[in-house]
Design a protein around this motif. Structure first.
Motif, PDB file in Angstrom:
ATOM      1  N   PRO A   1      17.702 -15.033  -0.199  1.00  0.00           N
ATOM      2  CA  PRO A   1      16.897 -14.578   0.949  1.00  0.00           C
ATOM      3  C   PRO A   1      17.693 -14.366   2.236  1.00  0.00           C
ATOM      4  O   PRO A   1      17.276 -13.586   3.089  1.00  0.00           O
ATOM      5  N   VAL A   2      18.839 -15.006   2.367  1.00  0.00           N
ATOM      6  CA  VAL A   2      19.657 -14.853   3.581  1.00  0.00           C
ATOM      7  C   VAL A   2      20.966 -14.128   3.281  1.00  0.00           C
ATOM      8  O   VAL A   2      21.334 -13.168   3.971  1.00  0.00           O
ATOM      9  N   ALA A   3      21.666 -14.556   2.255  1.00  0.00           N
ATOM     10  CA  ALA A   3      22.980 -13.984   1.920  1.00  0.00           C
ATOM     11  C   ALA A   3      22.877 -12.637   1.233  1.00  0.00           C
ATOM     12  O   ALA A   3      23.881 -11.928   1.113  1.00  0.00           O
ATOM     13  N   GLY A   4      21.684 -12.269   0.756  1.00  0.00           N
ATOM     14  CA  GLY A   4      21.503 -10.977   0.111  1.00  0.00           C
ATOM     15  C   GLY A   4      21.932 -10.988  -1.344  1.00  0.00           C
ATOM     16  O   GLY A   4      22.136 -12.049  -1.940  1.00  0.00           O
ATOM     17  N   PRO A   5      22.090  -9.804  -1.953  1.00  0.00           N
ATOM     18  CA  PRO A   5      22.469  -9.742  -3.370  1.00  0.00           C
ATOM     19  C   PRO A   5      23.911 -10.201  -3.570  1.00  0.00           C
ATOM     20  O   PRO A   5      24.808  -9.812  -2.826  1.00  0.00           O
ATOM     21  N   MET A   6      24.115 -11.032  -4.581  1.00  0.00           N
ATOM     22  CA  MET A   6      25.459 -11.533  -4.864  1.00  0.00           C
ATOM     23  C   MET A   6      25.624 -11.662  -6.373  1.00  0.00           C
ATOM     24  O   MET A   6      24.641 -11.730  -7.117  1.00  0.00           O
ATOM     25  N   LEU A   7      26.875 -11.692  -6.794  1.00  0.00           N
ATOM     26  CA  LEU A   7      27.183 -11.831  -8.208  1.00  0.00           C
ATOM     27  C   LEU A   7      27.677 -13.233  -8.517  1.00  0.00           C
ATOM     28  O   LEU A   7      28.302 -13.889  -7.678  1.00  0.00           O
TER      29      LEU A   7
ATOM     30  N   LYS B   1      23.154  -0.517 -10.186  1.00  0.00           N
ATOM     31  CA  LYS B   1      22.446   0.750  -9.941  1.00  0.00           C
ATOM     32  C   LYS B   1      20.982   0.635 -10.331  1.00  0.00           C
ATOM     33  O   LYS B   1      20.102   1.195  -9.667  1.00  0.00           O
ATOM     34  N   ARG B   2      20.713  -0.104 -11.398  1.00  0.00           N
ATOM     35  CA  ARG B   2      19.328  -0.302 -11.842  1.00  0.00           C
ATOM     36  C   ARG B   2      18.489  -0.965 -10.753  1.00  0.00           C
ATOM     37  O   ARG B   2      17.282  -0.723 -10.646  1.00  0.00           O
ATOM     38  N   PHE B   3      19.138  -1.795  -9.933  1.00  0.00           N
ATOM     39  CA  PHE B   3      18.445  -2.478  -8.846  1.00  0.00           C
ATOM     40  C   PHE B   3      18.631  -1.772  -7.506  1.00  0.00           C
ATOM     41  O   PHE B   3      18.325  -2.340  -6.456  1.00  0.00           O
ATOM     42  N   GLY B   4      19.125  -0.534  -7.546  1.00  0.00           N
ATOM     43  CA  GLY B   4      19.294   0.236  -6.323  1.00  0.00           C
ATOM     44  C   GLY B   4      20.451  -0.218  -5.462  1.00  0.00           C
ATOM     45  O   GLY B   4      20.433  -0.002  -4.243  1.00  0.00           O
ATOM     46  N   LEU B   5      21.458  -0.822  -6.081  1.00  0.00           N
ATOM     47  CA  LEU B   5      22.591  -1.373  -5.347  1.00  0.00           C
ATOM     48  C   LEU B   5      23.884  -0.650  -5.695  1.00  0.00           C
ATOM     49  O   LEU B   5      24.045  -0.126  -6.800  1.00  0.00           O
ATOM     50  N   SER B   6      24.806  -0.643  -4.747  1.00  0.00           N
ATOM     51  CA  SER B   6      26.149  -0.118  -4.966  1.00  0.00           C
ATOM     52  C   SER B   6      27.141  -1.282  -4.839  1.00  0.00           C
ATOM     53  O   SER B   6      26.782  -2.353  -4.337  1.00  0.00           O
ATOM     54  N   PRO B   7      28.395  -1.095  -5.261  1.00  0.00           N
ATOM     55  CA  PRO B   7      29.385  -2.176  -5.091  1.00  0.00           C
ATOM     56  C   PRO B   7      29.516  -2.650  -3.648  1.00  0.00           C
ATOM     57  O   PRO B   7      29.744  -3.839  -3.402  1.00  0.00           O
ATOM     58  N   ASP B   8      29.346  -1.743  -2.681  1.00  0.00           N
ATOM     59  CA  ASP B   8      29.472  -2.133  -1.271  1.00  0.00           C
ATOM     60  C   ASP B   8      28.345  -3.045  -0.809  1.00  0.00           C
ATOM     61  O   ASP B   8      28.467  -3.698   0.242  1.00  0.00           O
ATOM     62  N   ASP B   9      27.238  -3.087  -1.564  1.00  0.00           N
ATOM     63  CA  ASP B   9      26.126  -3.973  -1.208  1.00  0.00           C
ATOM     64  C   ASP B   9      26.400  -5.424  -1.584  1.00  0.00           C
ATOM     65  O   ASP B   9      25.688  -6.328  -1.120  1.00  0.00           O
ATOM     66  N   ILE B  10      27.397  -5.637  -2.424  1.00  0.00           N
ATOM     67  CA  ILE B  10      27.731  -6.993  -2.857  1.00  0.00           C
ATOM     68  C   ILE B  10      28.747  -7.572  -1.887  1.00  0.00           C
ATOM     69  O   ILE B  10      29.891  -7.139  -1.830  1.00  0.00           O
ATOM     70  N   ARG B  11      28.314  -8.544  -1.098  1.00  0.00           N
ATOM     71  CA  ARG B  11      29.192  -9.164  -0.102  1.00  0.00           C
ATOM     72  C   ARG B  11      29.672 -10.550  -0.530  1.00  0.00           C
ATOM     73  O   ARG B  11      30.483 -11.144   0.158  1.00  0.00           O
TER      74      ARG B  11
END
Length: 277
Positions: free
Chosen positions: A39-45, A86-96
Motif C-alpha cells: 500500500p505504500v511502497a507500491g508494486p515490488m518483486l 504486463k498482465r498487471f499493467g506494469l513496466s520494469p520501470d514501475d518496479i522500485r
C-alpha cells in the motif's frame, strides 16, 4: 496488500533426491517468484525466478553455462517476469523494489531487467560474495555475472532494517518497510544469507520460506533429503533447526509456501502445469 506468485520455469529432479525415502520418479518443480502490491511502497518483486539471462545470455561464464546444462530448466514463457508485469499493467520501470532472498541463479537472473529498482538483500552475504573469487562464488552457487554492475549502489541491506521479536510461534526478523507488513526471517541452511518473508497481518499468516526444502512434504513429514542433496547446502547442519522453526509456525496456525514445491497454492498465478493437464 495483494500477493501473487508466478512460476518462471520447471526443473525436473528424481523424487528421492529431494524427499527422503522417495522414489526414482521425476518431479517437476516450480521456480516461483513473487509480486507484491504494497500500500505504500507500491508494486515490488520477490526475486525474479529464472529468466533467459541465466540460460542463454551472452554474459554467461563457463560455470554458469555448465550449471544450466546440468539442471536443464524449462522456462515458462507465459509467467516470465516481464509478461506477468504486463498482465498487471506494469513496466520494469514501475518496479522500485526487488527483495532478493538469496543469490542463487534462479532467484537473481532477472535483476538487470529493473534499472530503477532498489535491492533489499543480505548485506553481510553480499560482503562475502565480494570477498570471494568468481570460482569460489560458483562453488556457492553464485554467478556474479548475473548481478547488475551497480548492484551495490542500489543495495538496501537487511542489517539497517528495524528488528521485530518472535512471539507465539511467529518468527521475528527485519521489518522491511517499518509497518510490520513484511518481515524478513533468517532461514539458514540452503544458501548464504537466505531469508524468507513473513506476512503476519494476513488472516492466516504466510511465511514464504523460499528454499528451506524443495518439497513441503519434506518439511511437514520430517523427510528432509540427506546425502547427496546436502552437498549443495551452504550449511547442512542448519537445515533441520530451520525446518523445526517452520514446523512450529505451522503448528501455530501459519501457512508455509516454498519456492519449488509443485503443488498449487492460493497465491499462485496459475495452478496447473500444462504438461500435466
Amino acid at each position: 496488500m495483494k500477493i501473487v506468485f508466478a512460476n518462471s520455469a520447471w526443473v525436473s529432479a528424481a523424487e528421492r533426491l529431494i524427499l527422503r525415502g522417495g522414489s526414482w520418479r521425476s518431479v517437476r518443480l516450480r521456480v516461483r517468484y513473487g509480486l507484491i502490491f504494497h500500500p505504500v511502497a507500491g508494486p515490488m518483486l520477490v526475486d525474479t525466478g529464472y529468466t533467459p539471462e541465466a540460460l542463454t545470455g551472452g554474459r554467461r561464464g563457463r560455470m554458469l553455462r555448465l550449471y544450466g546444462a546440468l539442471l536443464k530448466p524449462e522456462l515458462n514463457a507465459a509467467e516470465q517476469v516481464l509478461p506477468v508485469l504486463k498482465r498487471f499493467g506494469l513496466s520494469p520501470d514501475d518496479i522500485r523494489t526487488v527483495v532478493v532472498t538469496h543469490f542463487h541463479a534462479d532467484h537473481i537472473s532477472g535483476l538487470s531487467l529493473f534499472p530503477k529498482a532498489r535491492f533489499i538483500a543480505s548485506d553481510a552475504a553480499w560482503a562475502r560474495v565480494k570477498a570471494r573469487t568468481p570460482r569460489q562464488n560458483s562453488r556457492h552457487g553464485v554467478f556474479t555475472e548475473l548481478f547488475p554492475p551497480d548492484f551495490e549502489t542500489r543495495l538496501d541491506g537487511l542489517s539497517f532494517k528495524p528488528g521485530v521479536d518472535a512471539r507465539d510461534g511467529i518468527p521475528g526478523g527485519a521489518d522491511l518497510f517499518g509497518d510490520g507488513s513484511v518481515i524478513a526471517v533468517d532461514l539458514p541452511g540452503h544458501a548464504d544469507g537466505q531469508f524468507g518473508l513473513l506476512f503476519a497481518s494476513l488472516e492466516r499468516p504466510l511465511l514464504y520460506a523460499v528454499d528451506v526444502q524443495w518439497l513441503l512434504a519434506a518439511l511437514t513429514e520430517s523427510r528432509a533429503p540427506g546425502f547427496p542433496a546436502t552437498l549443495i547446502a551452504e550449511d547442512a547442519a542448519a537445515i533441520e533447526p530451520t525446518s523445526a522453526v517452520l514446523r512450529r509456525f505451522l503448528a501455530a496456525g501459519g501457512e508455509v509456501m516454498l519456492c519449488h514445491d509443485p503443488a498449487p497454492t492460493s497465491y499462485d498465478l496459475s495452478s496447473s502445469d500444462p504438461e500435466a493437464a
